[in-house]
Write a protein that holds these residues in place. Structure first.
Motif, PDB file in Angstrom:
ATOM      1  N   THR A   9     -15.871  -3.647  78.431  1.00  0.00           N
ATOM      2  CA  THR A   9     -16.712  -2.460  78.602  1.00  0.00           C
ATOM      3  C   THR A   9     -16.872  -2.126  80.082  1.00  0.00           C
ATOM      4  N   LEU A  10     -17.149  -3.136  80.895  1.00  0.00           N
ATOM      5  CA  LEU A  10     -17.291  -2.920  82.334  1.00  0.00           C
ATOM      6  C   LEU A  10     -15.993  -2.430  82.968  1.00  0.00           C
ATOM      7  N   SER A  11     -14.858  -2.909  82.445  1.00  0.00           N
ATOM      8  CA  SER A  11     -13.569  -2.470  82.991  1.00  0.00           C
ATOM      9  C   SER A  11     -13.369  -0.969  82.768  1.00  0.00           C
ATOM     10  N   ARG A  12     -13.880  -0.446  81.645  1.00  0.00           N
ATOM     11  CA  ARG A  12     -13.786   0.995  81.399  1.00  0.00           C
ATOM     12  C   ARG A  12     -14.592   1.770  82.438  1.00  0.00           C
ATOM     13  N   ILE A  13     -15.785   1.296  82.725  1.00  0.00           N
ATOM     14  CA  ILE A  13     -16.632   1.983  83.704  1.00  0.00           C
ATOM     15  C   ILE A  13     -15.979   1.951  85.089  1.00  0.00           C
ATOM     16  N   VAL A  14     -15.436   0.791  85.466  1.00  0.00           N
ATOM     17  CA  VAL A  14     -14.792   0.644  86.775  1.00  0.00           C
ATOM     18  C   VAL A  14     -13.552   1.535  86.880  1.00  0.00           C
ATOM     19  N   ALA A  15     -12.859   1.767  85.751  1.00  0.00           N
ATOM     20  CA  ALA A  15     -11.622   2.550  85.757  1.00  0.00           C
ATOM     21  C   ALA A  15     -11.863   4.053  85.821  1.00  0.00           C
ATOM     22  N   ILE A  16     -13.095   4.496  85.575  1.00  0.00           N
ATOM     23  CA  ILE A  16     -13.369   5.941  85.517  1.00  0.00           C
ATOM     24  C   ILE A  16     -13.057   6.650  86.838  1.00  0.00           C
ATOM     25  N   PRO A  17     -13.440   6.133  88.009  1.00  0.00           N
ATOM     26  CA  PRO A  17     -13.065   6.820  89.256  1.00  0.00           C
ATOM     27  C   PRO A  17     -11.557   6.952  89.440  1.00  0.00           C
ATOM     28  N   LEU A  18     -10.803   5.926  89.035  1.00  0.00           N
ATOM     29  CA  LEU A  18      -9.341   6.004  89.133  1.00  0.00           C
ATOM     30  C   LEU A  18      -8.813   7.084  88.205  1.00  0.00           C
ATOM     31  N   LEU A  19      -9.358   7.147  86.993  1.00  0.00           N
ATOM     32  CA  LEU A  19      -8.948   8.183  86.047  1.00  0.00           C
ATOM     33  C   LEU A  19      -9.224   9.565  86.622  1.00  0.00           C
ATOM     34  N   ALA A  20     -10.410   9.756  87.186  1.00  0.00           N
ATOM     35  CA  ALA A  20     -10.761  11.056  87.783  1.00  0.00           C
ATOM     36  C   ALA A  20      -9.835  11.393  88.943  1.00  0.00           C
ATOM     37  N   PHE A  21      -9.487  10.398  89.761  1.00  0.00           N
ATOM     38  CA  PHE A  21      -8.576  10.617  90.891  1.00  0.00           C
ATOM     39  C   PHE A  21      -7.207  11.083  90.398  1.00  0.00           C
ATOM     40  N   LEU A  22      -6.686  10.444  89.359  1.00  0.00           N
ATOM     41  CA  LEU A  22      -5.363  10.815  88.849  1.00  0.00           C
ATOM     42  C   LEU A  22      -5.357  12.221  88.249  1.00  0.00           C
ATOM     43  N   LEU A  23      -6.512  12.664  87.745  1.00  0.00           N
ATOM     44  CA  LEU A  23      -6.610  13.994  87.132  1.00  0.00           C
ATOM     45  C   LEU A  23      -6.883  15.088  88.167  1.00  0.00           C
ATOM     46  N   TRP A  24      -7.168  14.682  89.394  1.00  0.00           N
ATOM     47  CA  TRP A  24      -7.649  15.647  90.389  1.00  0.00           C
ATOM     48  C   TRP A  24      -6.552  16.541  90.953  1.00  0.00           C
ATOM     49  N   TRP A  25      -5.294  16.199  90.737  1.00  0.00           N
ATOM     50  CA  TRP A  25      -4.203  16.911  91.405  1.00  0.00           C
ATOM     51  C   TRP A  25      -3.370  17.690  90.395  1.00  0.00           C
ATOM     52  N   PRO A  26      -3.724  18.949  90.134  1.00  0.00           N
ATOM     53  CA  PRO A  26      -2.924  19.767  89.206  1.00  0.00           C
ATOM     54  C   PRO A  26      -1.475  19.881  89.691  1.00  0.00           C
ATOM     55  N   MET A  34       0.234   8.921  84.313  1.00  0.00           N
ATOM     56  CA  MET A  34      -0.475   7.665  84.566  1.00  0.00           C
ATOM     57  C   MET A  34      -1.904   7.754  84.039  1.00  0.00           C
ATOM     58  N   ALA A  35      -2.539   8.923  84.218  1.00  0.00           N
ATOM     59  CA  ALA A  35      -3.898   9.121  83.715  1.00  0.00           C
ATOM     60  C   ALA A  35      -3.915   9.010  82.190  1.00  0.00           C
ATOM     61  N   PHE A  36      -2.883   9.550  81.536  1.00  0.00           N
ATOM     62  CA  PHE A  36      -2.810   9.456  80.071  1.00  0.00           C
ATOM     63  C   PHE A  36      -2.693   8.000  79.636  1.00  0.00           C
ATOM     64  N   GLY A  37      -1.854   7.227  80.337  1.00  0.00           N
ATOM     65  CA  GLY A  37      -1.719   5.806  80.015  1.00  0.00           C
ATOM     66  C   GLY A  37      -3.028   5.058  80.214  1.00  0.00           C
ATOM     67  N   LEU A  38      -3.717   5.352  81.329  1.00  0.00           N
ATOM     68  CA  LEU A  38      -5.005   4.716  81.599  1.00  0.00           C
ATOM     69  C   LEU A  38      -6.038   5.117  80.559  1.00  0.00           C
ATOM     70  N   TYR A  39      -6.038   6.398  80.197  1.00  0.00           N
ATOM     71  CA  TYR A  39      -6.974   6.906  79.186  1.00  0.00           C
ATOM     72  C   TYR A  39      -6.757   6.198  77.852  1.00  0.00           C
ATOM     73  N   CYS A  40      -5.498   6.026  77.457  1.00  0.00           N
ATOM     74  CA  CYS A  40      -5.187   5.317  76.207  1.00  0.00           C
ATOM     75  C   CYS A  40      -5.635   3.860  76.285  1.00  0.00           C
ATOM     76  N   LEU A  41      -5.403   3.225  77.435  1.00  0.00           N
ATOM     77  CA  LEU A  41      -5.832   1.837  77.627  1.00  0.00           C
ATOM     78  C   LEU A  41      -7.347   1.720  77.529  1.00  0.00           C
ATOM     79  N   MET A  42      -8.055   2.687  78.092  1.00  0.00           N
ATOM     80  CA  MET A  42      -9.513   2.677  78.009  1.00  0.00           C
ATOM     81  C   MET A  42      -9.974   2.855  76.564  1.00  0.00           C
TER      82      MET A  42
END
Length: 197
Positions: A9-26, A34-42
């Protein structure tokens, strides 16, 4: 406190900033993949932390507290970043798809407050089957929207409009989740109103 379910559960919370960073660049297709892979892992860790806690008998107050918070923060972060980057946009209605995301966010905040209020009155509100379907559609919608940005070439013609398949699936399921969100939110509110003076 540091049981495997709580660590997941804590790993999901820690991963959220990384997920947001990967989504930030249209336009950064690799970043969105990579964000999709991380999202699926979460999402997988979300399933397994609850499953492991129940089967191993390590359900803890910390886990009960953190798990829904981790889910809500992840969903809110994805919706906000996708809206900010113009991903919640589609044919015919343009940016109006942001409204579906807004409905989901408002409901999550309102129901969290309502649960806190009812908890103080020792009133529990069980999760309905429709609420579980809402969560499923919500997770599918956001995952599809992320994947659509990672695979912009996956298009089909719908009449005279060229539509990205995962993006279109994401928008449709986002609205379905928003409708279910409104219905389940009203159900929770009705329960809450019975206990308000």
């Amino acid at each position: 406190m540091l049981t495997l379910p709580n660590i997941l559960t804590l790993s999901r919370i820690v991963a959220i900033p990384l997920l947001a960073f990967l989504l930030w660049w249209p336009g950064w297709e690799a970043g969105y993949l990579m964000a999709f892979g991380l999202y699926c892992l979460m999402g997988i860790t979300d399933y397994f932390d609850g499953y492991l806690a129940r089967t191993s008998g390590t359900v803890s107050k910390l886990g009960i507290f953190l798990d829904p918070i981790a889910d809500k923060i992840m969903v809110a972060a994805v919706i906000l970043v996708l809206a900010a980057q113009g991903v919640l946009r589609g044919p015919y209605v343009g940016d109006a798809h942001v409204i579906a995301g807004l409905i989901i966010l408002v409901r999550e905040i309102a129901v969290s407050g309502l649960r806190e209020f009812l908890g103080g009155l020792q009133v529990s509100v069980p999760v309905s089957r429709l609420a579980k379907w809402k969560t499923t559609f919500q997770l599918l919608a956001l995952g599809s929207l992320i994947l659509g940005q990672g695979l912009p070439q996956w298009n089909v013609m719908i009449g005279t409009i060229e539509a990205n398949v995962p993006h279109t699936v994401g928008l449709v399921t986002l609205w379905a989740a928003a409708v279910m969100t409104a219905i389940t939110g009203w159900d929770y509110l009705r329960v809450g109103l019975k206990h308000m003076d």
